[in-house]
Design a protein around this motif. Structure first.
Motif, mmCIF file in Angstrom:
data_model
loop_
_atom_site.group_PDB
_atom_site.id
_atom_site.type_symbol
_atom_site.label_atom_id
_atom_site.label_comp_id
_atom_site.label_asym_id
_atom_site.label_seq_id
_atom_site.Cartn_x
_atom_site.Cartn_y
_atom_site.Cartn_z
ATOM 1 N N THR B 39 33.942 26.045 33.835
ATOM 2 C CA THR B 39 33.841 27.451 33.054
ATOM 3 C C THR B 39 34.984 28.312 33.450
ATOM 4 O O THR B 39 35.087 28.311 34.754
ATOM 5 C CB THR B 39 32.623 28.164 33.186
ATOM 6 O OG1 THR B 39 31.383 26.987 32.929
ATOM 7 C CG2 THR B 39 32.243 29.140 32.259
ATOM 8 N N VAL B 40 35.609 29.037 32.374
ATOM 9 C CA VAL B 40 36.637 30.232 32.894
ATOM 10 C C VAL B 40 36.085 31.293 32.088
ATOM 11 O O VAL B 40 35.691 31.236 31.019
ATOM 12 C CB VAL B 40 38.005 29.526 32.235
ATOM 13 C CG1 VAL B 40 38.902 30.654 32.458
ATOM 14 C CG2 VAL B 40 38.446 28.250 33.040
ATOM 15 N N ALA B 41 36.043 32.303 33.036
ATOM 16 C CA ALA B 41 35.642 33.588 32.287
ATOM 17 C C ALA B 41 36.929 34.432 32.355
ATOM 18 O O ALA B 41 37.646 34.354 33.446
ATOM 19 C CB ALA B 41 34.616 34.209 33.308
ATOM 20 N N TRP B 42 37.293 35.076 31.135
ATOM 21 C CA TRP B 42 38.143 36.114 31.037
ATOM 22 C C TRP B 42 37.981 37.345 30.192
ATOM 23 O O TRP B 42 37.121 37.198 29.266
ATOM 24 C CB TRP B 42 39.608 35.000 30.667
ATOM 25 C CG TRP B 42 39.537 34.944 28.980
ATOM 26 C CD1 TRP B 42 40.015 35.486 28.172
ATOM 27 C CD2 TRP B 42 38.725 33.694 28.428
ATOM 28 N NE1 TRP B 42 40.001 34.924 26.889
ATOM 29 C CE2 TRP B 42 39.235 33.896 26.954
ATOM 30 C CE3 TRP B 42 37.823 32.540 28.869
ATOM 31 C CZ2 TRP B 42 38.492 32.877 26.071
ATOM 32 C CZ3 TRP B 42 37.571 31.938 27.884
ATOM 33 C CH2 TRP B 42 37.640 31.923 26.711
ATOM 34 N N ARG B 43 38.980 38.259 30.176
ATOM 35 C CA ARG B 43 39.262 39.477 29.266
ATOM 36 C C ARG B 43 40.326 39.491 28.891
ATOM 37 O O ARG B 43 41.252 39.057 29.508
ATOM 38 C CB ARG B 43 38.813 40.649 30.225
ATOM 39 C CG ARG B 43 37.452 41.088 30.806
ATOM 40 C CD ARG B 43 36.757 41.583 29.371
ATOM 41 N NE ARG B 43 37.134 42.863 28.992
ATOM 42 C CZ ARG B 43 37.695 43.317 27.715
ATOM 43 N NH1 ARG B 43 37.416 42.389 26.888
ATOM 44 N NH2 ARG B 43 37.867 44.593 27.410
ATOM 45 N N THR B 44 40.483 39.975 27.661
ATOM 46 C CA THR B 44 41.815 40.206 27.119
ATOM 47 C C THR B 44 41.990 41.747 26.788
ATOM 48 O O THR B 44 40.697 42.308 26.243
ATOM 49 C CB THR B 44 42.092 39.076 25.973
ATOM 50 O OG1 THR B 44 41.126 39.669 24.905
ATOM 51 C CG2 THR B 44 41.923 37.975 26.286
ATOM 52 N N TYR B 45 43.081 42.233 26.636
ATOM 53 C CA TYR B 45 43.371 43.449 26.088
ATOM 54 C C TYR B 45 44.600 43.315 25.234
ATOM 55 O O TYR B 45 45.579 42.719 25.529
ATOM 56 C CB TYR B 45 43.502 44.428 27.137
ATOM 57 C CG TYR B 45 42.438 44.353 28.298
ATOM 58 C CD1 TYR B 45 41.571 45.332 28.118
ATOM 59 C CD2 TYR B 45 42.298 43.316 29.231
ATOM 60 C CE1 TYR B 45 40.309 45.043 29.247
ATOM 61 C CE2 TYR B 45 41.715 43.519 30.188
ATOM 62 C CZ TYR B 45 40.471 44.275 30.256
ATOM 63 O OH TYR B 45 39.641 44.053 31.094
ATOM 64 N N GLY B 46 44.481 44.279 23.887
ATOM 65 C CA GLY B 46 45.649 44.146 22.805
ATOM 66 C C GLY B 46 45.355 42.770 22.228
ATOM 67 O O GLY B 46 44.187 41.991 22.039
ATOM 68 N N THR B 47 46.327 42.483 21.394
ATOM 69 C CA THR B 47 46.311 41.541 20.166
ATOM 70 C C THR B 47 47.165 40.479 20.293
ATOM 71 O O THR B 47 48.499 41.024 20.609
ATOM 72 C CB THR B 47 46.150 42.196 18.686
ATOM 73 O OG1 THR B 47 45.395 43.347 18.805
ATOM 74 C CG2 THR B 47 46.067 41.091 17.727
ATOM 75 N N LEU B 48 47.240 39.341 20.171
ATOM 76 C CA LEU B 48 48.414 38.064 20.426
ATOM 77 C C LEU B 48 48.860 38.213 19.129
ATOM 78 O O LEU B 48 48.292 38.381 17.776
ATOM 79 C CB LEU B 48 47.543 37.050 20.434
ATOM 80 C CG LEU B 48 48.334 35.606 20.836
ATOM 81 C CD1 LEU B 48 49.052 35.841 22.189
ATOM 82 C CD2 LEU B 48 47.479 34.324 20.752
#
Lengths: 203, 393
Positions: B39-48
């Protein structure tokens, strides 16, 4: 930046650099020349600068500059890594000018060197007339606090270039009024009239 | 960490409620073990953006996590780099797509010793395989595959995050456009291994540790973990910073008490650091992650010569160190720079004047931030990422 905004001596150096080449500017300061070469000649430029303030200012402009020293850090680079290695007004401040020049021509196809000419008539006259170490516009330090520990004349430099087997592809003598005199050594007039010398060396 | 290790099916895990998770794999570890699913837990910010060229992977340090810029779901504290992330900010979320994932071995939702071993139905504990910085990076690479990102615009991180940055550049050079290793080293020094060992021994000496099986015993080696944190925390500061902040000042008292209470402010401060840390961190994770740092030696992975790790690299580097950092001193950054010069790589190197020690990379250091900004702007220009609204929406 337009060519007219670039410091006069840096502009002369920039004129020696072909577009789209790889350049290492040793003692690049805040990266003025590198920025100019990047913006006007699409040069892939790198810099080495001793002062951290200079490095930080250069990196802030998006230039690739590392904190380092001409005497110690040139040996890290592989042979032939650059088309031009530039040393502007710094050779006389290095501990081992011969080795620095050899390293420059090892890692670069060409070396561009500018230096204050200790053979300039004003320097000669100053020593003759006053009997003291000359302090002139291009050599503005008292003997005890000068960073220029290896001063030389244009002719001395030509001797060194020949001693390490370098070819002088271009020589320019710049007099105190900013007049540029291309010369081919030996040229006693260049050594007398040039306040600064600028050389493009090859192997 | 006081979180329930075994969550009832359908239960809400507060650690990952505010982030994304995915089951990825298989992942072959350096120790030889293959984890079929992680399992990988992640956060993103902004838009690809449309051509997926504006992604920045931010690698967190030993005790960091994916909550880079928003409040931590367990402690409620702001994200560890929250001052740098946002619209128009240094990590401009109008320009870049930031990804920050919890490292493999971590305890904030990515597979680690606190999670359930599918074979046994119990927490992995010491049954978890020993992981490396390379394994962490490979887990992140699986995440990028999952997100469909072929090449990162930039990989950035400090301390252990910087180790991941170097590993990324060395192992996946085509997937990295620019690399920003900060306050880091290409290998853990003997001194750093020594400090790691002190921390681990403190945890293992806690009777509540139970050979790592504390979850099933219903205990928590929080005292050992707190001591580990206290010892480590000293290494993140500098003597001048400690002196300036605390000196020999006493804690809420006029005189020393001739006892072993926290008479001095520095003692009280460290105890506070220790006790708040155990609320959000797992002791076994601490063992595994510090071990991964100890094992990191990029030169050894490349025939004993660091330059070999970067041969022919197309990556643009900016190496940053801090004058008062004695945990990852400038000479270690300089060794990285020398190796990069030896392969004529595109590298910048700045040593930032700071008295704040190793932690400077997490603190308000204007010169540091200006350097980051300059490098990012320069690299973005080369990558053709326009300032501000580059997002094709």
């Amino acid at each position: 930046m337009s060519p007219s905004q670039l410091r006069f001596d840096l502009r002369l150096i920039a004129d020696m650099v072909a577009p789209k080449t790889r350049v290492l500017d040793v003692g690049c300061g805040e990266g003025e020349l590198l920025k100019f070469l990047r913006d006007t000649k699409k040069v892939d430029g790198r810099g080495i600068e001793l002062s951290m303030a200079g490095v930080a200012a250069a990196v802030r402009q998006g230039l690739s500059v590392i904190q380092g020293d001409a005497d110690t850090d040139l040996k890290d680079y592989p042979a032939g890594a650059f088309d031009y290695v530039i040393l502007s007004q710094t050779l006389q401040a290095t501990r081992n000018p011969r080795e620095v020049l050899e390293q420059m021509l090892r890692i670069g196809k060409h070396a561009i060197v500018s230096l204050p000419n200790f053979g300039h008539w004003r320097v000669r006259l100053s020593l003759l007339a006053h009997g003291r170490m000359p302090v002139t516009s291009s050599l503005g330090f008292a003997w005890y606090d000068t960073p220029n520990i290896h001063l030389c004349t244009i002719d001395d430099f030509i001797d060194l270039a020949q001693a390490i087997g370098a070819r002088i592809e271009r020589g320019l003598a710049i007099d105190s009024s900013g007049q540029i005199r291309p010369f081919t050594p030996p040229d006693w007039k260049a050594n007398l009239m040039g306040e600064n010398g600028l050389f493009l060396l090859g192997k | 960490m006081n979180l329930p290790p075994v969550l009832a099916p359908g239960g809400i895990d507060p650690r990952t409620q505010a982030c994304s998770t995915a089951e990825l794999g298989p992942l072959k570890l350096d120790c030889g073990v293959v984890l079929e699913r992680i399992t990988v837990a992640w956060r993103t910010y902004g838009t690809l953006n449309a051509d997926k060229s504006n992604a920045i992977l931010v690698c967190h340090a030993l005790t960091g996590d994916q909550y880079l810029a928003d409040s931590h779901p367990v402690t409620g504290k702001p994200g560890w780099w929250h001052t740098l992330v946002g619209p128009g900010n240094l990590f401009d979320t109008d320009r870049y797509f930031l990804i920050c994932s919890n490292v493999l071995g971590g305890c904030m939702g990515t597979t680690g010793p606190v999670e359930i071993n599918p074979q046994t139905g119990k927490p992995w504990g010491l049954g978890f395989p020993v992981i490396t910085i390379g394994d962490m990076v490979n887990a992140q690479a699986l995440l990028l595959d999952h997100l469909g990102i072929e090449q990162l615009f930039c990989v950035v991180g400090g301390s252990m995050g910087g180790m991941q940055v170097l590993e990324w550049a060395a192992s996946h050079p085509r997937r990295v456009f620019a690399a920003l290793p900060i306050a880091t080293s290409s290998r853990h020094s003997a001194q750093n291994i020594a400090f790691g060992e002190v921390g681990r021994q403190a945890i293992m000496a806690d009777p509540d540790w139970h050979e790592g099986d504390y979850h099933s015993k219903g205990t928590n080696p929080h005292r050992g973990l707190a001591v580990a944190r206290m010892a480590a925390h000293i290494t993140y500061l500098s003597e001048p910073a400690l002196h300036k902040k605390f000196g020999r000042k006493l804690q809420n008292r006029q005189n020393v008490t001739y006892g072993f209470e926290a008479d001095f402010q520095i003692e009280s401060y460290l105890r506070h650091q220790g006790s708040t840390f155990v609320e959000r961190f797992d002791a076994n994770s601490y063992l595994y992650i510090t071990r991964a740092m100890d094992y990191f030696d990029l030169a050894a992975e490349h025939g004993g010569k660091l330059a070999n790790a970067f041969k022919g690299t197309p990556v643009r580097f900016c190496v940053i160190s801090f004058t008062s950092d004695w945990l990852f001193p400038t000479r270690e950054s300089r060794a990285i720079v020398h190796a990069l010069n030896a392969v004529a790589a595109n590298v910048s190197f700045v040593e930032i004047e700071s008295d704040k020690g190793h932690d400077a990379f997490l603190l308000d250091e204007p010169e540091f931030h200006k350097t980051l900004q300059g490098f990012l702007d320069g690299a973005a220009e080369h990558r053709g990422l326009l300032p501000g609204r580059s997002v094709d929406s």
